[in-house]
Scaffold this motif. Structure first.
Motif, PDB file in Angstrom:
ATOM      1  N   ARG A  52     -12.133  27.281 -40.328  1.00  0.00           N
ATOM      2  CA  ARG A  52     -11.703  27.988 -41.482  1.00  0.00           C
ATOM      3  C   ARG A  52     -11.472  27.117 -42.790  1.00  0.00           C
ATOM      4  NH1 ARG A  52      -8.101  30.141 -37.630  1.00  0.00           N
ATOM      5  NH2 ARG A  52      -6.426  29.322 -38.491  1.00  0.00           N
ATOM      6  N   VAL A  53     -10.832  26.011 -42.540  1.00  0.00           N
ATOM      7  CA  VAL A  53     -11.046  24.988 -43.732  1.00  0.00           C
ATOM      8  C   VAL A  53     -12.237  24.668 -44.270  1.00  0.00           C
ATOM      9  CG1 VAL A  53     -10.063  22.794 -44.442  1.00  0.00           C
ATOM     10  CG2 VAL A  53      -8.710  23.978 -42.915  1.00  0.00           C
ATOM     11  N   LEU A  54     -13.372  24.415 -43.420  1.00  0.00           N
ATOM     12  CA  LEU A  54     -14.603  24.012 -43.821  1.00  0.00           C
ATOM     13  C   LEU A  54     -15.169  25.197 -44.355  1.00  0.00           C
ATOM     14  CD1 LEU A  54     -15.671  21.999 -40.879  1.00  0.00           C
ATOM     15  CD2 LEU A  54     -15.105  21.161 -42.837  1.00  0.00           C
ATOM     16  N   ILE A  55     -15.161  26.446 -43.973  1.00  0.00           N
ATOM     17  CA  ILE A  55     -15.664  27.607 -44.763  1.00  0.00           C
ATOM     18  C   ILE A  55     -15.163  27.638 -46.070  1.00  0.00           C
ATOM     19  CG2 ILE A  55     -15.457  30.051 -44.683  1.00  0.00           C
ATOM     20  CD1 ILE A  55     -15.291  29.990 -41.803  1.00  0.00           C
ATOM     21  N   VAL A  56     -14.100  27.580 -46.369  1.00  0.00           N
ATOM     22  CA  VAL A  56     -13.549  27.581 -47.755  1.00  0.00           C
ATOM     23  C   VAL A  56     -14.135  26.362 -48.552  1.00  0.00           C
ATOM     24  CG1 VAL A  56     -11.635  27.697 -49.242  1.00  0.00           C
ATOM     25  CG2 VAL A  56     -11.599  28.764 -47.292  1.00  0.00           C
ATOM     26  N   ALA A  57     -14.156  25.096 -47.978  1.00  0.00           N
ATOM     27  CA  ALA A  57     -14.847  23.890 -48.610  1.00  0.00           C
ATOM     28  C   ALA A  57     -16.281  24.113 -48.927  1.00  0.00           C
ATOM     29  CB  ALA A  57     -14.367  22.691 -47.797  1.00  0.00           C
ATOM     30  N   PHE A  58     -16.919  24.797 -48.057  1.00  0.00           N
ATOM     31  CA  PHE A  58     -18.258  25.043 -48.216  1.00  0.00           C
ATOM     32  C   PHE A  58     -18.600  25.986 -49.338  1.00  0.00           C
ATOM     33  CE2 PHE A  58     -21.386  22.910 -44.939  1.00  0.00           C
ATOM     34  CZ  PHE A  58     -20.438  21.909 -44.487  1.00  0.00           C
TER      35      PHE A  58
ATOM     36  N   LEU B 129      -8.688  20.704 -49.194  1.00  0.00           N
ATOM     37  CA  LEU B 129      -8.964  19.565 -48.190  1.00  0.00           C
ATOM     38  C   LEU B 129      -7.893  18.809 -48.180  1.00  0.00           C
ATOM     39  CD1 LEU B 129     -12.896  18.914 -48.531  1.00  0.00           C
ATOM     40  CD2 LEU B 129     -11.774  20.080 -46.592  1.00  0.00           C
ATOM     41  N   LEU B 130      -7.394  18.281 -49.296  1.00  0.00           N
ATOM     42  CA  LEU B 130      -6.258  17.326 -49.211  1.00  0.00           C
ATOM     43  C   LEU B 130      -5.023  18.171 -48.623  1.00  0.00           C
ATOM     44  CD1 LEU B 130      -6.734  15.838 -52.715  1.00  0.00           C
ATOM     45  CD2 LEU B 130      -7.107  14.692 -50.524  1.00  0.00           C
ATOM     46  N   ALA B 131      -4.958  19.164 -48.853  1.00  0.00           N
ATOM     47  CA  ALA B 131      -3.637  19.976 -48.416  1.00  0.00           C
ATOM     48  C   ALA B 131      -3.737  20.211 -47.010  1.00  0.00           C
ATOM     49  CB  ALA B 131      -3.428  21.347 -49.032  1.00  0.00           C
ATOM     50  N   LEU B 132      -4.996  20.592 -46.335  1.00  0.00           N
ATOM     51  CA  LEU B 132      -5.283  21.068 -44.982  1.00  0.00           C
ATOM     52  C   LEU B 132      -5.907  20.164 -44.120  1.00  0.00           C
ATOM     53  CD1 LEU B 132      -5.968  24.916 -45.770  1.00  0.00           C
ATOM     54  CD2 LEU B 132      -3.614  23.651 -45.089  1.00  0.00           C
ATOM     55  N   ARG B 133      -6.067  18.833 -44.386  1.00  0.00           N
ATOM     56  CA  ARG B 133      -6.861  17.934 -43.821  1.00  0.00           C
ATOM     57  C   ARG B 133      -6.491  17.897 -42.525  1.00  0.00           C
ATOM     58  NH1 ARG B 133      -3.828  15.343 -47.289  1.00  0.00           N
ATOM     59  NH2 ARG B 133      -2.231  13.461 -46.731  1.00  0.00           N
ATOM     60  N   ALA B 134      -5.319  17.817 -42.030  1.00  0.00           N
ATOM     61  CA  ALA B 134      -4.720  17.820 -40.800  1.00  0.00           C
ATOM     62  C   ALA B 134      -5.656  18.774 -39.715  1.00  0.00           C
ATOM     63  CB  ALA B 134      -3.352  17.945 -40.278  1.00  0.00           C
ATOM     64  N   HIS B 135      -6.096  19.969 -40.048  1.00  0.00           N
ATOM     65  CA  HIS B 135      -6.796  20.848 -39.299  1.00  0.00           C
ATOM     66  C   HIS B 135      -7.956  20.652 -39.075  1.00  0.00           C
ATOM     67  CE1 HIS B 135      -3.459  23.731 -39.737  1.00  0.00           C
ATOM     68  NE2 HIS B 135      -3.530  24.036 -41.000  1.00  0.00           N
ATOM     69  N   LEU B 136      -8.611  19.232 -39.624  1.00  0.00           N
ATOM     70  CA  LEU B 136     -10.121  18.923 -39.184  1.00  0.00           C
ATOM     71  C   LEU B 136     -10.004  18.017 -38.262  1.00  0.00           C
ATOM     72  CD1 LEU B 136     -11.260  18.248 -42.799  1.00  0.00           C
ATOM     73  CD2 LEU B 136     -11.649  20.205 -41.544  1.00  0.00           C
ATOM     74  N   LEU B 137      -8.814  17.665 -37.535  1.00  0.00           N
ATOM     75  CA  LEU B 137      -8.726  16.999 -36.243  1.00  0.00           C
ATOM     76  C   LEU B 137      -9.070  17.891 -34.966  1.00  0.00           C
ATOM     77  CD1 LEU B 137      -6.034  14.627 -37.289  1.00  0.00           C
ATOM     78  CD2 LEU B 137      -8.409  13.844 -36.755  1.00  0.00           C
TER      79      LEU B 137
END
Length: 435
Positions: free
Chosen positions: A225-231, A392-400
């Motif tokens: 979900r984080v990557l979707i918004v980033a893309f 991404l800075l706010a939700l970067r923990a979800h990328l682990l």
């Protein structure tokens, strides 16, 4: 497939020697080419028949929004029933939609009619890029070659964005305003059918029965979900650059140079993609993603202030150089976050996010160009990348990935071997040469 590659140096040459790779690479390249031609082809045709960038942007946006909404559903169906079962009817529906759109535009049909056709046209756009990535992941998942494959696919995508807009612009401006979309439909039909015919290389379908474990949806993974918004931010760059460059070159009376400027931008993206696949990274993909978005935000900042063509080309090149690392790293993270049973769906969510960003950018940049001048449309890429960076800075923990609760593997019996490797860089060390 792991045994075939695990003892070899993971360069591009070794990647291309993967058994069976060329059977889906060549038709896949042909079939994904129209993806880069559709938006600019619609913009140029509708602008020619209506005289308004705003109207052209709205029609293009309708296509992109429907593509973004329906592409993940197509990916989910491809994971469940197989790629061929989804691709064949999609190709035929898309060609019919493009044909109807061309007919209505040339007949000066009202906007509502164009929008009514644009929706199924976008919804049926074949998602060949995610399907190719899923084939790579099925063969190479968990091996050092997988990030090389991600880089290779990004280079291939960007090569299509070098060739596609230039070809569509040349056809629309040099032959007929509808020629770009006619070529898009022809390539979709030929390439899509050839790619669908490659049944041996497609990932196995992951059907569920009464005794099987429930299928995992890609959208249930927080990192996806984080990557979707980033893309979405990357899509805003692509769409904003397409419309704004078109408006800028027409404003200065040099419409023919539009394809060249966009080709320079996409060429920078392609060159950066080649370099990303040839670097042995010493930092994890999450940090690389944050750095890439930071650089992309800085690169897009001066676009709206530039009035000289050579300087605009140079800055566009820098913007392109900053996009590829973000794209490659995002797609590589998918392989660590999502099980094989939902991977095509995950890839199509990201591709759909880019398409949605393009659609939003086409609308916003078109409106800005009509109301405040051609250069104002370049504010769209800046806003999109800046907002994506903040997210991404706010939700970067979800990328682990979460080792304590790994996703089930493709057989439903245990975790995939690469699930806990993302931030350590295991399985993400790119080759040191292009072999």
């Amino acid at each position: 497939m792991v045994s075939a590659v695990k003892d070899s140096r993971p360069g591009y040459g070794q990647l291309l020697r993967t058994p069976g790779a060329w059977t889906f690479l060549l038709p896949g390249f042909l079939a994904r080419q129209p993806f880069a031609m559709l938006t600019i082809g619609i913009v140029l045709l509708v602008k020619s028949t209506t005289g308004s960038f705003g109207t052209a942007g709205v029609v293009s946006a309708a296509t992109g929004v429907s593509m973004a909404l329906f592409a993940p559903q197509g990916g989910k169906l491809a994971d469940r029933f197989g790629q061929r079962a989804v691709l064949l009817p999609g190709v035929l529906l898309h060609v019919a939609g493009v044909t109807a759109l061309i007919t209505l535009a040339l007949a000066h049909a009202p906007l509502w009619a164009l929008l009514a056709v644009a929706v199924p046209t976008g919804a049926s756009t074949p998602q060949v890029g995610p399907m190719v990535r899923a084939r790579w992941a099925a063969r190479l998942g968990g091996t050092p070659l997988m990030p090389t494959a991600a880089a290779f696919e990004s280079v291939t995508d960007e090569f299509t964005f070098v060739v596609g807009p230039v070809l569509a612009t040349a056809l629309c401006t040099g032959i007929h305003p509808a020629a770009g979309l006619i070529a898009e439909a022809a390539l979709t039909l030929a390439g899509g059918l050839l790619f669908a015919a490659q049944r041996r290389s497609q990932p196995p379908a992951h059907r569920t029965g009464s005794g099987d474990r429930p299928r995992v949806s890609a959208l249930s993974v927080p990192g996806v979900r984080v990557l979707i918004v980033a893309f979405l931010g990357i899509g805003l760059v692509f769409g904003g650059m397409q419309v704004s460059l078109t408006a800028f070159t027409q404003d200065i009376g040099r419409p023919g140079i539009n394809g060249v400027l966009y080709g320079i931008f996409a060429g920078g993206n392609m060159l950066a993609g080649i370099a990303c696949g040839a670097i042995a990274w010493k930092v994890g993909p999450r940090r690389r993603l944050l750095v890439a978005y930071g650089l992309l935000t800085l690169a897009t900042a001066p676009l709206w202030l530039i009035t000289a063509v050579p300087l605009l080309g140079a800055v566009g090149l820098v913007v392109g150089l900053c996009i590829a690392p973000a794209l490659i790293t995002g797609y590589t993270l998918i392989e660590t976050l999502v099980p094989a049973s939902a991977r095509t769906e995950a890839f199509t969510w990201l591709t759909g996010a880019v398409a949605l960003g393009q659609a939003a950018a086409a609308t916003a940049a078109g409106q800005l160009a009509d109301r405040f001048g051609a250069s104002s449309g370049f504010l769209v890429p800046l806003a999109g990348t800046a907002l994506a960076l903040v997210l991404l800075l706010a939700l970067r923990a979800h990328l682990l990935p979460r080792p304590s609760a790994p996703e089930a593997g493709p057989d439903g019996r245990g975790p995939e071997p690469h699930q806990d490797a993302a931030e350590r860089g295991v399985g993400h060390r790119a080759p040191v040469s292009v072999d």
